[in-house]
Design an enzyme around this catalytic site. Structure first.
Site: not given
Length: 288
Positions: A249, A205
């Protein structure tokens, strides 16, 4: 003519390959770890990928990637949503423990303006010490119970300490100690290792796709991502510590989160902070 979707895919793959080439662990005959070279390559990758972004603006995460969001953020900063945490953190920081001492007694310069020096590698213990860990150790050394690493008290304390360092450049040191180099390399490895049901790494990401959307969220660049922590997030309706961010995350990629302040989390914080050296502290931050 190349189709737009194919072009986009190849562009993403190219960026990922460049990032890997610049920052992946080397297979070195002499087992030489070179954090200085890694940090230079890491920063240059983002500076070249986003040439229109001012270097110091990378610490503003997704707001550095999108002009409309940046304007909204600037307006939001007039009445910041994290202000309640700053007030609480300042009061907590000054309130004496039962033994009469305060947090100021545990830190250099009374704990003011030192956020940019954390995490650091403790050569006596042989491990990375984060600001969150240091705060709880201070509490325990003075007869107080430790705070949760993911709740408001820790977020408020670190928000206040970050605020006193705003504008100061991140200044993380790696001592001449093979264990410190190992911690840096372990953090780097954790950052690039894919895990979980989605087979994502942190870099998937934040290196490969910053500025792109994942659902309604614009992904932040990895460079300077910790400089703004702790952060207020609208989706949380509150503050989040560095520990909470790492755990979130892992959960979002359907990987098994580690315990707060696990060695892996501390090492990846060490790695990400070191490669952001020279960029200003901007915390506490705010995100959608």
């Amino acid at each position: 003519m190349m189709r737009p979707a194919t072009s986009l895919l190849l562009g993403s793959l190219s960026a990922a390959l460049v990032a890997f080439a610049l920052t992946s662990p080397r297979v070195i005959a002499a087992d030489k770890v070179d954090p200085v070279a890694d940090a230079k390559a890491f920063q240059n990758f983002f500076f070249q990928k986003f040439p229109d972004v001012k270097h110091e603006d990378f610490v503003n995460g997704p707001y550095s990637m999108n002009e409309d969001m940046k304007r909204q953020w600037q307006e939001k900063e007039e009445f910041p949503p994290y202000e309640f945490a700053l007030d609480a953190g300042k009061e907590m920081f000054a309130t004496p423990f039962k033994n009469g001492k305060t947090y100021a007694d545990c830190f250099p310069n009374g704990g003011i303006g030192i956020r940019q020096n954390y995490p650091y590698f403790d050569t006596k213990e042989g491990k990375v010490v984060t600001l969150e860990l240091a705060l709880n150790r201070c509490r325990e050394a003075n007869g107080e119970a430790p705070y949760s690493y993911v709740k408001d008290e820790m977020a408020s304390l670190t928000a206040y300490m970050a605020y006193t360092s705003r504008g100061k450049p991140m200044d993380i040191r790696i001592p001449d100690d093979p264990r410190a180099l190992e911690a840096f390399e372990n953090g780097k490895r954790y950052f690039y290792t894919r895990r979980g049901q989605m087979n994502f790494s942190c870099a998937s990401c934040h290196v490969q796709s910053p500025g792109e959307r994942i659902r309604a969220e614009i992904l932040a660049p990895a460079l300077g991502i910790l400089n703004a922590l702790p952060i207020y997030r609208s989706e949380w309706s509150g503050m989040g510590t560095t520990s909470r961010r790492f755990i979130t995350c892992n959960s979002q990629t359907r990987a098994l989160p580690l315990e707060p302040q696990a060695d892996e989390y501390r090492d990846v914080e060490y790695f990400l902070s070191y490669v952001a050296n020279g960029l200003p502290i901007s915390g506490p931050g705010a995100r959608p």
